[in-house]
Write a protein that holds these residues in place. Structure first.
Motif, PDB file in Angstrom:
ATOM      1  N   ARG A   1       0.837  -1.209   0.000  1.00  0.00           N
ATOM      2  CA  ARG A   1       0.000   0.000   0.000  1.00  0.00           C
ATOM      3  C   ARG A   1       0.871   1.258   0.000  1.00  0.00           C
ATOM      4  O   ARG A   1       0.532   2.257  -0.640  1.00  0.00           O
ATOM      5  N   VAL A   2       1.986   1.203   0.737  1.00  0.00           N
ATOM      6  CA  VAL A   2       2.911   2.346   0.762  1.00  0.00           C
ATOM      7  C   VAL A   2       3.471   2.596  -0.630  1.00  0.00           C
ATOM      8  O   VAL A   2       3.546   3.747  -1.091  1.00  0.00           O
ATOM      9  N   ILE A   3       3.852   1.542  -1.326  1.00  0.00           N
ATOM     10  CA  ILE A   3       4.396   1.678  -2.684  1.00  0.00           C
ATOM     11  C   ILE A   3       3.337   2.241  -3.626  1.00  0.00           C
ATOM     12  O   ILE A   3       3.614   3.129  -4.440  1.00  0.00           O
ATOM     13  N   GLN A   4       2.130   1.738  -3.522  1.00  0.00           N
ATOM     14  CA  GLN A   4       1.037   2.198  -4.393  1.00  0.00           C
ATOM     15  C   GLN A   4       0.713   3.671  -4.173  1.00  0.00           C
ATOM     16  O   GLN A   4       0.265   4.352  -5.109  1.00  0.00           O
ATOM     17  N   SER A   5       0.942   4.150  -2.954  1.00  0.00           N
ATOM     18  CA  SER A   5       0.600   5.536  -2.641  1.00  0.00           C
ATOM     19  C   SER A   5       1.694   6.523  -3.058  1.00  0.00           C
ATOM     20  O   SER A   5       1.528   7.738  -2.897  1.00  0.00           O
ATOM     21  N   ALA A   6       2.813   6.030  -3.570  1.00  0.00           N
ATOM     22  CA  ALA A   6       3.944   6.898  -3.924  1.00  0.00           C
ATOM     23  C   ALA A   6       3.541   7.909  -5.000  1.00  0.00           C
ATOM     24  O   ALA A   6       2.877   7.565  -5.980  1.00  0.00           O
ATOM     25  N   HIS A   7       3.963   9.155  -4.820  1.00  0.00           N
ATOM     26  CA  HIS A   7       3.628  10.235  -5.750  1.00  0.00           C
ATOM     27  C   HIS A   7       4.465  10.102  -7.025  1.00  0.00           C
ATOM     28  O   HIS A   7       5.702  10.118  -6.970  1.00  0.00           O
ATOM     29  N   PRO A   8       3.820   9.964  -8.196  1.00  0.00           N
ATOM     30  CA  PRO A   8       4.563   9.729  -9.446  1.00  0.00           C
ATOM     31  C   PRO A   8       5.503  10.866  -9.824  1.00  0.00           C
ATOM     32  O   PRO A   8       6.558  10.627 -10.435  1.00  0.00           O
ATOM     33  N   GLY A   9       5.159  12.107  -9.490  1.00  0.00           N
ATOM     34  CA  GLY A   9       6.020  13.241  -9.826  1.00  0.00           C
ATOM     35  C   GLY A   9       7.365  13.172  -9.107  1.00  0.00           C
ATOM     36  O   GLY A   9       8.422  13.367  -9.718  1.00  0.00           O
ATOM     37  N   TRP A  10       7.320  12.868  -7.800  1.00  0.00           N
ATOM     38  CA  TRP A  10       8.552  12.725  -7.035  1.00  0.00           C
ATOM     39  C   TRP A  10       9.358  11.527  -7.510  1.00  0.00           C
ATOM     40  O   TRP A  10      10.593  11.561  -7.547  1.00  0.00           O
ATOM     41  N   LEU A  11       8.655  10.448  -7.885  1.00  0.00           N
ATOM     42  CA  LEU A  11       9.343   9.266  -8.399  1.00  0.00           C
ATOM     43  C   LEU A  11      10.103   9.583  -9.685  1.00  0.00           C
ATOM     44  O   LEU A  11      11.246   9.158  -9.875  1.00  0.00           O
ATOM     45  N   ALA A  12       9.469  10.339 -10.558  1.00  0.00           N
ATOM     46  CA  ALA A  12      10.104  10.716 -11.811  1.00  0.00           C
ATOM     47  C   ALA A  12      11.336  11.578 -11.564  1.00  0.00           C
ATOM     48  O   ALA A  12      12.385  11.400 -12.212  1.00  0.00           O
ATOM     49  N   LEU A  13      11.231  12.498 -10.613  1.00  0.00           N
ATOM     50  CA  LEU A  13      12.368  13.359 -10.287  1.00  0.00           C
ATOM     51  C   LEU A  13      13.522  12.537  -9.694  1.00  0.00           C
ATOM     52  O   LEU A  13      14.699  12.781 -10.005  1.00  0.00           O
ATOM     53  N   ALA A  14      13.172  11.559  -8.864  1.00  0.00           N
ATOM     54  CA  ALA A  14      14.196  10.672  -8.294  1.00  0.00           C
ATOM     55  C   ALA A  14      14.917   9.914  -9.401  1.00  0.00           C
ATOM     56  O   ALA A  14      16.153   9.744  -9.353  1.00  0.00           O
ATOM     57  N   TRP A  15      14.178   9.475 -10.397  1.00  0.00           N
ATOM     58  CA  TRP A  15      14.771   8.734 -11.523  1.00  0.00           C
ATOM     59  C   TRP A  15      15.713   9.629 -12.319  1.00  0.00           C
ATOM     60  O   TRP A  15      16.815   9.224 -12.690  1.00  0.00           O
ATOM     61  N   VAL A  16      15.299  10.858 -12.584  1.00  0.00           N
ATOM     62  CA  VAL A  16      16.135  11.800 -13.337  1.00  0.00           C
ATOM     63  C   VAL A  16      17.453  12.048 -12.617  1.00  0.00           C
ATOM     64  O   VAL A  16      18.534  12.014 -13.223  1.00  0.00           O
ATOM     65  N   PHE A  17      17.385  12.293 -11.317  1.00  0.00           N
ATOM     66  CA  PHE A  17      18.603  12.556 -10.551  1.00  0.00           C
ATOM     67  C   PHE A  17      19.512  11.327 -10.521  1.00  0.00           C
ATOM     68  O   PHE A  17      20.737  11.464 -10.545  1.00  0.00           O
ATOM     69  N   PHE A  18      18.913  10.141 -10.465  1.00  0.00           N
ATOM     70  CA  PHE A  18      19.724   8.923 -10.479  1.00  0.00           C
ATOM     71  C   PHE A  18      20.447   8.771 -11.812  1.00  0.00           C
ATOM     72  O   PHE A  18      21.633   8.412 -11.848  1.00  0.00           O
ATOM     73  N   ILE A  19      19.749   9.042 -12.899  1.00  0.00           N
ATOM     74  CA  ILE A  19      20.372   8.948 -14.227  1.00  0.00           C
ATOM     75  C   ILE A  19      21.548   9.907 -14.345  1.00  0.00           C
ATOM     76  O   ILE A  19      22.631   9.546 -14.806  1.00  0.00           O
ATOM     77  N   VAL A  20      21.344  11.144 -13.885  1.00  0.00           N
ATOM     78  CA  VAL A  20      22.421  12.144 -13.962  1.00  0.00           C
ATOM     79  C   VAL A  20      23.598  11.718 -13.081  1.00  0.00           C
ATOM     80  O   VAL A  20      24.765  11.915 -13.448  1.00  0.00           O
ATOM     81  N   SER A  21      23.307  11.100 -11.940  1.00  0.00           N
ATOM     82  CA  SER A  21      24.390  10.635 -11.066  1.00  0.00           C
ATOM     83  C   SER A  21      25.250   9.607 -11.784  1.00  0.00           C
ATOM     84  O   SER A  21      26.485   9.588 -11.627  1.00  0.00           O
ATOM     85  N   LYS A  22      24.639   8.762 -12.583  1.00  0.00           N
ATOM     86  CA  LYS A  22      25.380   7.739 -13.319  1.00  0.00           C
ATOM     87  C   LYS A  22      26.216   8.344 -14.442  1.00  0.00           C
ATOM     88  O   LYS A  22      27.242   7.778 -14.834  1.00  0.00           O
ATOM     89  N   VAL A  23      25.778   9.471 -14.966  1.00  0.00           N
ATOM     90  CA  VAL A  23      26.572  10.173 -15.986  1.00  0.00           C
ATOM     91  C   VAL A  23      27.913  10.598 -15.392  1.00  0.00           C
ATOM     92  O   VAL A  23      28.977  10.399 -16.000  1.00  0.00           O
ATOM     93  N   PHE A  24      27.876  11.166 -14.192  1.00  0.00           N
ATOM     94  CA  PHE A  24      29.128  11.588 -13.538  1.00  0.00           C
ATOM     95  C   PHE A  24      29.981  10.386 -13.147  1.00  0.00           C
ATOM     96  O   PHE A  24      31.208  10.459 -13.152  1.00  0.00           O
ATOM     97  N   SER A  25      29.330   9.285 -12.822  1.00  0.00           N
ATOM     98  CA  SER A  25      30.070   8.065 -12.523  1.00  0.00           C
ATOM     99  C   SER A  25      30.822   7.577 -13.766  1.00  0.00           C
ATOM    100  O   SER A  25      31.971   7.133 -13.680  1.00  0.00           O
ATOM    101  N   ALA A  26      30.168   7.685 -14.917  1.00  0.00           N
ATOM    102  CA  ALA A  26      30.818   7.307 -16.175  1.00  0.00           C
ATOM    103  C   ALA A  26      31.979   8.243 -16.499  1.00  0.00           C
ATOM    104  O   ALA A  26      33.031   7.808 -16.986  1.00  0.00           O
ATOM    105  N   PHE A  27      31.798   9.538 -16.220  1.00  0.00           N
ATOM    106  CA  PHE A  27      32.888  10.505 -16.437  1.00  0.00           C
ATOM    107  C   PHE A  27      34.104  10.152 -15.583  1.00  0.00           C
ATOM    108  O   PHE A  27      35.240  10.291 -16.027  1.00  0.00           O
TER     109      PHE A  27
END
Length: 282
Positions: free
Chosen positions: A33-59
């Motif tokens: 139920r906690v997972i289902q209640s997660a706000h999609p906007g915040w989830l999307a922002l978390a994903w974007v920041f994670f992707i950018v973090s991996k870019v710097f890891s690749a650098f």
């Protein structure tokens, strides 16, 4: 049975045991139920920041490649890193992402296997050192009575002071040709880890966690350190175990913590899937 199959079997076994323990410690319906209640906007922002973090890891990794005379364009390096992430997560019993990078760059560019192994080791080691430093930094803000003769504040402070010296000593003794890269690679590591902390923060926001942000982030860094150990498949189970047992020490909600951990794993999976779309050519 070959060594690789034995290792894969043991990883699957440990992953299964860890998940069994986790799901016996939580209320699965409440967690879902906690997972289902997660706000999609915040989830999307978390994903974007994670992707950018991996870019710097690749650098960071490409900086080490530069030190051994391997000059990869960043676009090609990013593709290689994405392929490596896919191999690490979805093909854990085989060559693995780091091994694939070494194999491919040796085959396509003739780079020394030994030097390439040093690069991937340093990439992991530098990232882990910064992760630990940030983990100890967060200890300064924890209010814990953990029964040890030294408080979290002083332990964190001492560790923050000692860690850079320890890392520099290891570099000087074993990786001296890469010494000039310490400032740049460590800078990339800080960007990588801080962005992942922001990603974790946005996941907590998605789950409407309003208190104990620092505590959750501290446990997140501890779990990230544990998941680096090659004990389970993709760190699954190990990370969740840390969150479950952290409940007794720091008082975080088990169901919310496991929901957070599973969502972070989902973000990792979605990012790693990008590697299946890339091909690496000389």
């Amino acid at each position: 049975m070959g060594k690789k199959r034995i290792k894969l079997f043991l990883k699957i076994l440990l992953t299964g045991i860890a998940l069994y323990v986790v799901f016996n410690k939580i209320d699965t319906k409440t967690t879902w139920r906690v997972i289902q209640s997660a706000h999609p906007g915040w989830l999307a922002l978390a994903w974007v920041f994670f992707i950018v973090s991996k870019v710097f890891s690749a650098f960071r990794l490409n900086r080490y490649f530069f030190d051994i005379g391997l000059h990869l364009p960043q676009s090609k390096n990013l593709k290689l890193y994405a392929i490596g992430m896919f191999y690490n997560l979805f093909l854990p019993g085989g060559i693995g992402g780091d091994g694939y990078k070494v194999y491919l760059l040796n085959k396509t560019h003739g780079a020394s296997v030994k030097k390439l192994i040093h690069c991937v080791l340093l990439d992991r080691g530098n990232g882990l050192a910064v992760l630990l430093w940030l983990m100890f930094a967060l200890m300064l803000f924890l209010d814990l009575d953990w029964g040890l003769p030294i408080s979290p504040f002083w332990l964190g402070l001492l560790a923050m002071a000692a860690l850079p010296f320890g890392f520099y000593l290891v570099m000087y003794l074993f990786f001296r040709p890469f010494m000039s890269s310490i400032p740049v690679s460590t800078g990339y590591s800080f960007l990588n880890q801080v962005l992942q902390l922001f990603s974790a923060y946005f996941l907590l926001a998605a789950l409407e966690v309003e208190q104990q942000f620092v505590t959750y982030l501290f446990v997140f860094l501890v779990s990230s350190t544990v998941s680096v150990l090659p004990l389970t498949i993709g760190g699954v189970g190990a990370r969740e175990l840390v969150f479950v047992y952290a409940h007794d020490l720091v008082g975080i909600d088990r169901n919310v913590a496991v929901a957070f951990s599973l969502l972070f794993f989902l973000v990792t999976v979605l990012t790693s899937l990008s590697g299946i779309f890339f091909k690496f050519k000389k």
